[in-house]
Write an enzyme that holds these catalytic residues in place. Structure first.
Site, PDB file in Angstrom:
ATOM      1  CE  LYS A  79      -2.059   2.402   3.237  1.00  0.00           C
ATOM      2  NZ  LYS A  79      -1.961   3.878   2.791  1.00  0.00           N
ATOM      3  N   GLY A  89       7.207   4.719   8.646  1.00  0.00           N
ATOM      4  CA  GLY A  89       6.280   5.804   8.951  1.00  0.00           C
ATOM      5  C   GLY A  89       6.620   6.385  10.341  1.00  0.00           C
ATOM      6  CB  SER A  90       4.596   8.796  12.294  1.00  0.00           C
ATOM      7  OG  SER A  90       3.215   8.157  12.551  1.00  0.00           O
ATOM      8  CB  THR A  91       7.277   6.563  16.652  1.00  0.00           C
ATOM      9  OG1 THR A  91       8.581   6.964  15.843  1.00  0.00           O
ATOM     10  CG2 THR A  91       7.035   5.813  17.861  1.00  0.00           C
ATOM     11  N   GLY A 117       3.315   3.525  13.847  1.00  0.00           N
ATOM     12  CA  GLY A 117       3.747   2.312  13.964  1.00  0.00           C
ATOM     13  C   GLY A 117       3.232   1.629  15.284  1.00  0.00           C
ATOM     14  CD  GLU A 142      12.718   3.811   8.946  1.00  0.00           C
ATOM     15  OE1 GLU A 142      12.700   4.722   9.720  1.00  0.00           O
ATOM     16  OE2 GLU A 142      12.841   4.243   7.580  1.00  0.00           O
ATOM     17  CB  CYS A 148      13.006   8.335   9.064  1.00  0.00           C
ATOM     18  SG  CYS A 148      13.851   7.145   8.034  1.00  0.00           S
ATOM     19  CD  GLU A 170      10.402  12.006  12.830  1.00  0.00           C
ATOM     20  OE1 GLU A 170      11.226  11.530  12.041  1.00  0.00           O
ATOM     21  OE2 GLU A 170       9.453  11.423  13.250  1.00  0.00           O
TER      22      GLU A 170
END
Length: 501
Positions: A190, A243-245, A248, A265, A299, A401
């Protein structure tokens, strides 16, 4: 098929046929509900094209196609033949790199020269690299006693769900597809809803290369709809996400229902340490690359620059000069542009919001700090390269971030304080150390809590070298030989040669 494509002419004059459907079982199909996602050009805020958005029912169809391929022709294919298909795909990427780079620049905003010469070279190279691994993945014989033969088999995981981000759409797809396909898995991938176009053009190359139906299925869709359906799907054996934490964490929760194998990641707030014995000119240039390239949307961006106090002021002046001379903000299709727009209005507003935060927290705004409107008719999601100095480690701009052309520069007294500041973060993705003392460099590299350390450089990753983080920057590794481990299971076989009951 005719109603699932649109003829487009990009700002640089490139004309091409843009697929707009879902790529399932080597065919273009409409989404089950007909909902669409519109891609916006971040340079002038105009609409480029609309593509079909997958629903959970479409995810079901893609998983079914992937499972059939895994159980059928693809599962029976010789490993060398899999590698040959990957080599063909790599060659097709190289052949079509101008179109792919054009699309990437158009709906992502990154400079065309970077998309063409860096990103597409990485995409083709990564697929080729893993194509070379396809027939070199093997188990081992383990010696125990003469009465037993024991060996291991490296088997593919099965159907893999892969969710890619918007900052490097094609490169991140290659990072995930390469090892998965080399190991004999099938994939449902995706794309990010913000940048849906380039991966759809890529899908046609998959079919042209000769991959059997169902091996690689590509969906567009919203994360909370299609992405969530993938993470929870009982027919998907593994999820890989970049992507973002925060996202995740949600994927981990959803994948836990079926105990999926996961690779994540996620975010970072990577430190770059400059000691007083560093080559200052090189430290300045690499520090600039480390945070300002790709509009700061990396990232691993080394967004916290820590400089030893006796060279702090000198470094700041040199860094500001480097930004002024190098970071030309402009149309990403212009040859002299270093920095294009942020990818979306939301990301643009996020960066501007952190600028306000830095000011309110009492940090010194050394340069930038505003929207940049000197491009075209003043539209687009452009932000001036922003530098904050005299930043305290308690400030949000030091800890959170930002994901933009936004850097904080902090001083430290000695090595102990440098490491304390560097490790004072929930993240642990990248890091960099600048010193001409090789002993110090290795010592500091061992003590930094990060998955990667660059010594006297920043951001020069390589698809042959493992990539990943610690702490809340992710789980597992991508790239290199290490990237294969996430896409195989080790089966142990015990053969009784003489232990009779």
């Amino acid at each position: 098929m005719s109603d699932l494509t649109v003829e487009l002419t990009a700002p640089n004059g490139v004309k091409y046929t843009q697929p707009t459907g879902l790529f399932i079982n080597n065919e273009w199909v409409a989404s089950s509900k007909g909902n669409e996602i519109t891609s916006i050009n971040p340079t002038d805020e105009s609409e480029i094209a609309s593509v079909h958005a997958a629903e959970p029912e479409d995810v079901d169809k893609a998983v079914e196609a992937a499972r059939a391929a895994f159980k059928g022709e693809w599962g029976d294919m010789a490993s060398s033949d899999r590698g040959d298909l990957m080599f063909k795909l790599s060659a097709l990427i190289e052949k079509n790199k101008e179109v792919l780079a054009t699309i990437e620049t158009w709906d992502n905003g990154k400079p065309y020269s970077v998309a063409l010469n860096e990103d597409l070279a990485e995409v083709a190279g990564c697929i080729k690299y893993y194509g070379g691994w396809a027939d070199k993945i093997h188990g081992q014989v383990i010696d125990t006693t003469p009465a037993k033969l024991a060996y291991t088999i490296r088997e593919p995981v099965g159907v893999c769900g892969q969710i890619i981000p918007w900052n490097y759409p094609l490169a991140m797809a290659a990072w995930k597809l390469g090892p998965a396909i080399a190991c004999g898995n099938t994939v449902v991938l995706k794309s990010a809803e913000q940048t849906p176009l380039s991966i759809l053009f890529f899908a046609n190359l998959v079919k042209e290369a000769g991959f059997p139906p169902g091996v690689i299925n590509i969906l567009n869709g919203h994360g909370r709809v299609a992405g969530a359906a993938m993470a929870q799907h009982p027919g998907i054996d593994k999820i890989a996400f970049t992507g973002s934490t925060a996202t995740g964490r949600e994927i981990m929760k959803m994948a836990s229902v079926t105990m999926k194998n996961i690779t994540l990641e996620t975010g970072g707030k990577s430190p770059l340490l400059v000691f007083n014995d560093a080559d200052l000119d090189q430290a300045v240039k690499w520090s600039h690359v480390g945070i300002m390239s790709n509009m700061g949307q990396i990232c691993t961006a080394t967004s916290r620059i820590l400089v030893q106090e006796d060279i702090y002021d000198k470094f700041i002046e040199a860094f500001k000069k480097q930004v002024t001379e190098t970071s030309k903000v402009g149309d990403p299709f212009s040859d002299d542009t270093f920095q294009g727009p942020q990818v979306t209005k939301a990301q643009y507003e996020r960066v501007l919001g952190y600028i306000d935060t830095g000011k309110s927290e009492g940090a010194t705004l050394a340069m930038g700090g505003e929207a940049y409107k000197n491009v075209g008719e003043g539209k687009g999601f452009f932000v001036s390269p922003t530098v904050f100095t005299h930043v305290k480690d308690s400030m949000r701009i030091f800890r959170e971030e930002v994901f933009g052309p936004f850097v904080v520069i902090v001083s430290f007294k000695d090595e102990e304080e440098a490491l304390s500041l560097a490790n004072d973060t929930t993240y642990g993705l990248g890091s960099a150390v600048f010193t001409q003392d090789i002993t110090k460099a290795h010592r500091v590299a061992r003590k930094i809590e990060a998955g990667m350390v660059w010594i006297n450089s920043s951001q020069d990753s390589d698809y042959r070298i493992p990539f990943g983080g610690v702490k809340q920057s992710g789980i597992g590794r991508e790239l290199g030989e290490a990237g294969l481990e996430a896409y195989t299971n080790k089966k142990a076989v015990h053969v009784n040669l003489g232990t009779w009951l």
